[in-house]
Scaffold this motif. Structure first.
Motif, short mmCIF file in Angstrom:
data_model
loop_
_atom_site.label_atom_id
_atom_site.label_comp_id
_atom_site.label_asym_id
_atom_site.label_seq_id
_atom_site.Cartn_x
_atom_site.Cartn_y
_atom_site.Cartn_z
N MET A 1 0.84 -1.17 0.00
CA MET A 1 0.00 0.00 0.00
C MET A 1 0.90 1.24 0.00
O MET A 1 1.84 1.33 0.77
CB MET A 1 -0.89 -0.02 1.25
N THR A 2 0.59 2.17 -0.85
CA THR A 2 1.41 3.38 -0.96
C THR A 2 1.08 4.39 0.14
O THR A 2 0.05 4.27 0.81
CB THR A 2 1.17 4.07 -2.32
N GLU A 3 1.93 5.37 0.31
CA GLU A 3 1.67 6.43 1.29
C GLU A 3 0.38 7.16 0.94
O GLU A 3 -0.39 7.55 1.83
CB GLU A 3 2.81 7.45 1.29
N GLU A 5 -2.31 5.94 -0.59
CA GLU A 5 -3.45 5.09 -0.20
C GLU A 5 -3.66 5.11 1.31
O GLU A 5 -4.80 5.21 1.78
CB GLU A 5 -3.22 3.66 -0.68
N LYS A 6 -2.57 5.01 2.06
CA LYS A 6 -2.66 5.04 3.52
C LYS A 6 -3.25 6.37 4.00
O LYS A 6 -4.09 6.39 4.89
CB LYS A 6 -1.29 4.84 4.15
N GLN A 9 -7.05 6.60 3.20
CA GLN A 9 -7.83 5.78 4.14
C GLN A 9 -7.88 6.42 5.52
O GLN A 9 -8.94 6.48 6.14
CB GLN A 9 -7.24 4.37 4.23
N GLU A 45 -14.09 8.04 -1.10
CA GLU A 45 -13.77 6.91 -0.22
C GLU A 45 -14.72 6.86 0.98
O GLU A 45 -15.06 5.78 1.46
CB GLU A 45 -12.33 6.99 0.27
N SER A 57 -11.24 0.78 0.59
CA SER A 57 -10.39 0.36 -0.52
C SER A 57 -10.18 1.50 -1.49
O SER A 57 -11.12 2.12 -1.96
CB SER A 57 -10.99 -0.84 -1.25
N SER A 60 -6.73 1.19 -7.63
CA SER A 60 -5.37 1.34 -8.13
C SER A 60 -5.28 2.52 -9.09
O SER A 60 -4.25 3.16 -9.20
CB SER A 60 -4.90 0.06 -8.80
N ALA A 63 -4.69 5.59 -7.03
CA ALA A 63 -3.40 5.61 -6.36
C ALA A 63 -2.23 5.66 -7.33
O ALA A 63 -1.10 5.88 -6.91
CB ALA A 63 -3.27 4.38 -5.48
N ASP A 67 2.84 8.22 -5.33
CA ASP A 67 3.86 7.95 -4.31
C ASP A 67 4.68 9.19 -4.06
O ASP A 67 5.31 9.76 -4.78
CB ASP A 67 4.79 6.82 -4.73
#
Length: 67
Positions: A1-3, A5-6, A9, A45, A57, A60, A63, A67
């Motif tokens: 999981m990329t930064e 995405e984190k 969330q 989200e 979720s 992709s 995301a 990065d």
């Protein structure tokens, strides 16, 4: 999981909590310079159902190159 995405969330979860909603909005606004469009992704989200692990979720496509 990329930064990315984190972060999406984490902020989406915070934004759902009344006590943290203003902070999440403020932080997302700050991150717009790094990741343009992140506030719209977070809003999307927040409306998605949680998966079986209890996590939101991030697709992709959203995301990609974040990065």
């Amino acid at each position: 999981m990329t930064e990315y995405e984190k972060t999406v969330q984490w902020l989406a979860q915070l934004a759902k909590e009344p006590a943290w909603a203003l902070y999440a909005k403020h932080r997302a606004t700050e991150l717009e310079s790094l990741w343009p469009g992140i506030t719209e992704v977070i809003r999307a989200e927040m409306n998605k159902p949680k998966d079986s692990a209890g996590l939101l979720s991030v697709s992709s496509a959203q995301a990609q190159n974040k990065d």
